[in-house]
Scaffold this motif. Structure first.
Motif, mmCIF file in Angstrom:
data_model
loop_
_atom_site.group_PDB
_atom_site.id
_atom_site.type_symbol
_atom_site.label_atom_id
_atom_site.label_comp_id
_atom_site.label_asym_id
_atom_site.label_seq_id
_atom_site.Cartn_x
_atom_site.Cartn_y
_atom_site.Cartn_z
ATOM 1 N N ILE A 394 0.848 -1.197 0.000
ATOM 2 C CA ILE A 394 0.000 0.000 0.000
ATOM 3 C C ILE A 394 0.885 1.249 0.000
ATOM 4 O O ILE A 394 1.786 1.368 0.835
ATOM 5 C CB ILE A 394 -0.930 0.032 1.237
ATOM 6 C CG1 ILE A 394 -1.741 -1.257 1.345
ATOM 7 C CG2 ILE A 394 -1.846 1.254 1.188
ATOM 8 C CD1 ILE A 394 -2.662 -1.525 0.179
ATOM 9 N N PRO A 395 0.667 2.179 -0.943
ATOM 10 C CA PRO A 395 1.468 3.410 -0.966
ATOM 11 C C PRO A 395 1.405 4.141 0.372
ATOM 12 O O PRO A 395 0.352 4.217 1.003
ATOM 13 C CB PRO A 395 0.812 4.239 -2.077
ATOM 14 C CG PRO A 395 0.159 3.241 -2.966
ATOM 15 C CD PRO A 395 -0.300 2.131 -2.068
ATOM 16 N N LEU A 396 2.524 4.671 0.776
ATOM 17 C CA LEU A 396 2.637 5.336 2.073
ATOM 18 C C LEU A 396 1.635 6.492 2.200
ATOM 19 O O LEU A 396 1.107 6.746 3.280
ATOM 20 C CB LEU A 396 4.064 5.871 2.244
ATOM 21 C CG LEU A 396 4.650 5.907 3.660
ATOM 22 C CD1 LEU A 396 4.634 4.533 4.287
ATOM 23 C CD2 LEU A 396 6.056 6.474 3.630
ATOM 24 N N SER A 397 1.374 7.168 1.080
ATOM 25 C CA SER A 397 0.465 8.323 1.099
ATOM 26 C C SER A 397 -0.974 7.934 1.415
ATOM 27 O O SER A 397 -1.792 8.794 1.762
ATOM 28 C CB SER A 397 0.511 9.048 -0.248
ATOM 29 O OG SER A 397 0.156 8.162 -1.298
ATOM 30 N N LYS A 398 -1.319 6.653 1.304
ATOM 31 C CA LYS A 398 -2.684 6.206 1.578
ATOM 32 C C LYS A 398 -2.871 5.705 3.007
ATOM 33 O O LYS A 398 -3.995 5.445 3.436
ATOM 34 C CB LYS A 398 -3.083 5.102 0.585
ATOM 35 C CG LYS A 398 -3.186 5.594 -0.852
ATOM 36 C CD LYS A 398 -3.706 4.512 -1.784
ATOM 37 C CE LYS A 398 -3.846 5.047 -3.208
ATOM 38 N NZ LYS A 398 -4.362 4.003 -4.136
ATOM 39 N N TRP A 399 -1.780 5.569 3.744
ATOM 40 C CA TRP A 399 -1.864 5.087 5.119
ATOM 41 C C TRP A 399 -2.329 6.219 6.043
ATOM 42 O O TRP A 399 -2.025 7.393 5.834
ATOM 43 C CB TRP A 399 -0.499 4.607 5.601
ATOM 44 C CG TRP A 399 -0.138 3.228 5.125
ATOM 45 C CD1 TRP A 399 0.314 2.879 3.884
ATOM 46 C CD2 TRP A 399 -0.172 2.026 5.897
ATOM 47 N NE1 TRP A 399 0.557 1.529 3.824
ATOM 48 C CE2 TRP A 399 0.270 0.978 5.040
ATOM 49 C CE3 TRP A 399 -0.525 1.728 7.210
ATOM 50 C CZ2 TRP A 399 0.360 -0.343 5.486
ATOM 51 C CZ3 TRP A 399 -0.429 0.417 7.640
ATOM 52 C CH2 TRP A 399 0.000 -0.606 6.783
#
Length: 582
Positions: A394-399
């Motif tokens: 999962i892309p870090l920006s979506k966490w």
């Protein structure tokens, strides 16, 4: 300053009752002189003795009501200002907490302390009595002026025409004070920063015998602060005497012309007495106008600086539909990641990595090669300038930021400990941890031996930033703090640099043998610390120039091999000498 009222109007009932009490007190004050006029003209000079008792009772009743309502007004306005101060301080502190690392890279601690401290205190004082006093004074001036003209228009005109210039003086003062207090606020922040740095670094200053230099530097800053205060004082000394002169002239004019009118029977003595009270209702507010202008200018400057912080959005935030899993495995991928702090100065360039969950990654490299910057991107403390980082695909920006960082433990390069007990410092990442858990974490971090030697053990109170402990002891407590959390991702940013080789080896062995899976990142400079890592990275000028494990990197005979040769050269020579002797 107007934006502060948004916080004031959160308490409509409190403001409504306090304002009603304030206007009632103003109304009572406007009635009392008229009763005094009747007492003198009718009861005393007019011979209507039957009015004496009733008028005295009215005065006593009004005085009682004024006392009760005055207390109510003061208490409620103070309560409201305290609540606004509390809300603003909480909001400001919470907002500062939401900022990314980059904000604090360019912001002085002293400046933030000035905003949270002195600037908010200015708003509290103004809302508590300054603003209320200004509103009261306006109504006193307006109502008293109307009544003065109704009592004697000629005398009112003579007295008030002398007071008109005060309004222009006030406008001039507002501009002068506004500019002055903006500079004063900035200078206060500079002084706070300098004092904070000097007190925190007093040991270094004494070690280098730089006390005189630092005192001179502080005196220079304080002199500038003194000059700004003297500029403000010069405005007061220039204009305040003029205000006093004009108000006193109005009073003298009232006595001279009013007395003449009484003698000519154009005005009664009771009317002149009432006129005197009403003129004072105008004189005192006008005398306070300069002081109130000073306070409002100071508060306006403070409010601008506070709202400048509140208006700045956090640049790194969680998305609305943020990813919040129950568990995090720790599989981390870097896909063509580049990063810079300042435009045009690239710190990391085209980093590509795939770290399986549970791996241990060791990072080596020259100073300034981007090692710490690489690790800071994993917690999304900074945003990559290009490329993408993924955790568990999962892309870090979506966490969700809280979920991400809750699943990480980090030991910073600059070890920070709070002025608290050893146990509470270790518990920082897990406040509800038992003493047994704290002790186990300290065992794994090799901190138990030195803690046991302390008289109060885990209850030992340590100084600010760990004063009283050695560098190695502070690092071990910081590592224990990270271990206690049992997070799926563990980051050790040069966390063993102050440890001796034997303690470092024992600690790293404990980390390897721990009973839970962790993806571990470790920055180190000793081959002995990194040789057992699953993946070893060597960074140079922001690029990964070597990657592999200990054996493969030795076979490459590159930079890692050169460091190995240098660090173990003396050991091998000693080994050869020992063999030769045998």
């Amino acid at each position: 300053m107007l934006r502060v009222f948004k916080y004031v109007f959160k308490y409509p009932a409190m403001i409504g009752i306090a304002t009603l009490a304030m206007f009632t007190v103003i109304g009572i004050d406007q009635i009392v002189p008229l009763i005094q006029k009747s007492f003198i003209d009718d009861a005393i000079l007019g011979g209507k003795s039957n009015l004496v008792v009733s008028l005295v009772i009215w005065l006593l009743v009004l005085a009682l009501f004024k006392a009760i309502l005055g207390y109510t007004k003061e208490f409620l306005y103070d309560l409201m200002s305290t609540k606004v101060h509390l809300n603003l301080k909480n909001q400001l502190f919470n907002h500062i907490q939401s900022f990314e690392f980059a904000y604090f890279d360019h912001m002085n601690t002293g400046e933030l302390m000035a905003r949270i401290g002195e600037d908010l205190e200015n708003i509290w004082q103004t809302l508590g009595f300054g603003l209320r006093l200004l509103i009261e004074n306006i109504f006193y001036i307006v109502l008293s002026t109307i009544i003065l003209f109704s009592l004697n228009a000629k005398l009112a005109f003579i007295c008030l025409i002398l007071l008109i210039p005060i309004g222009f003086i006030t406008l001039k003062l507002e501009k002068l004070f506004g500019a002055c207090y903006g500079e004063l606020s900035d200078q206060t922040a500079v002084i706070n920063t300098t004092a904070q740095e000097n007190i925190a670094g007093v040991r270094l200053i004494k070690a280098f015998a730089r006390e005189k230099y630092e005192v001179k530097k502080f005196l220079k800053l304080n002199k500038r602060y003194y000059e700004l205060n003297m500029r403000q004082a010069s405005y007061m000394s220039k204009y305040f005497p003029i205000i006093d002169f004009l108000t006193n002239t109005a009073l003298v004019a009232m006595i001279i012309f009013g007395g003449y009118m009484v003698l000519k029977e154009e005005m009664t003595l009771g009317t002149l007495t009432a006129f005197n009270t009403y003129i004072w209702y105008i004189v005192w507010p006008l005398r306070q106008l300069g002081w109130l202008t000073d306070m409002l200018s100071r508060t306006s400057a403070s409010a601008k600086k506070i709202f400048a912080i509140l208006d700045r959005p956090a640049e790194i935030t969680s998305p609305d539909d943020a990813y919040c899993p129950d568990t995090l495995n720790g599989h981390i991928s870097f896909k063509d990641v580049s990063f810079h702090y300042n435009e045009g100065e690239e710190v990391l360039s085209h980093i590509n990595l795939d770290i399986p969950a549970g791996s241990t990654v060791a990072i080596m490299g020259t100073t300034g090669s981007g090692k710490s910057s690489l690790l800071n991107l994993i917690g999304r403390y900074y945003e990559p300038s290009s490329g993408e980082i993924l955790i568990d695909g999962i892309p870090l920006s979506k966490w969700h930021l809280h979920t991400l960082r809750q699943n990480m433990s980090i030991v910073m390069q600059d070890t920070f400990l709070f002025s608290d007990t050893i146990a509470d410092n270790v518990r920082f990442g897990k406040p509800n941890a038992s003493m047994e858990e704290v002790a186990t974490a300290c065992d794994l971090a090799c901190a138990t031996p030195f803690i046991a030697e302390l008289e109060e053990g885990y209850r030992t109170q340590i100084g600010e930033r760990g004063v009283g402990l050695s560098g190695g002891q502070k690092q071990r407590l910081a590592i224990a703090r990270a271990i206690l959390r049992k997070a799926p991702i563990l980051i050790l940013d040069d966390a063993t640099s102050a440890l001796d080789t034997e303690t470092e080896y024992e600690l790293l062995t404990h980390l390897k043998e721990k009973n839970y899976q962790t993806t571990t990142f470790m920055i180190a400079h000793r081959i002995s610390a990194v040789k057992n890592a699953d993946i070893i990275l060597y960074l140079e000028n922001g690029k990964i120039v070597e990657q592999g494990n200990h054996e493969t990197l030795l076979k490459k005979r590159g930079r890692y091999y050169a460091i190995y040769q240098k660090q173990f050269e003396s050991f091998e020579e000693q080994l050869k000498e020992a063999t030769y002797v045998c």
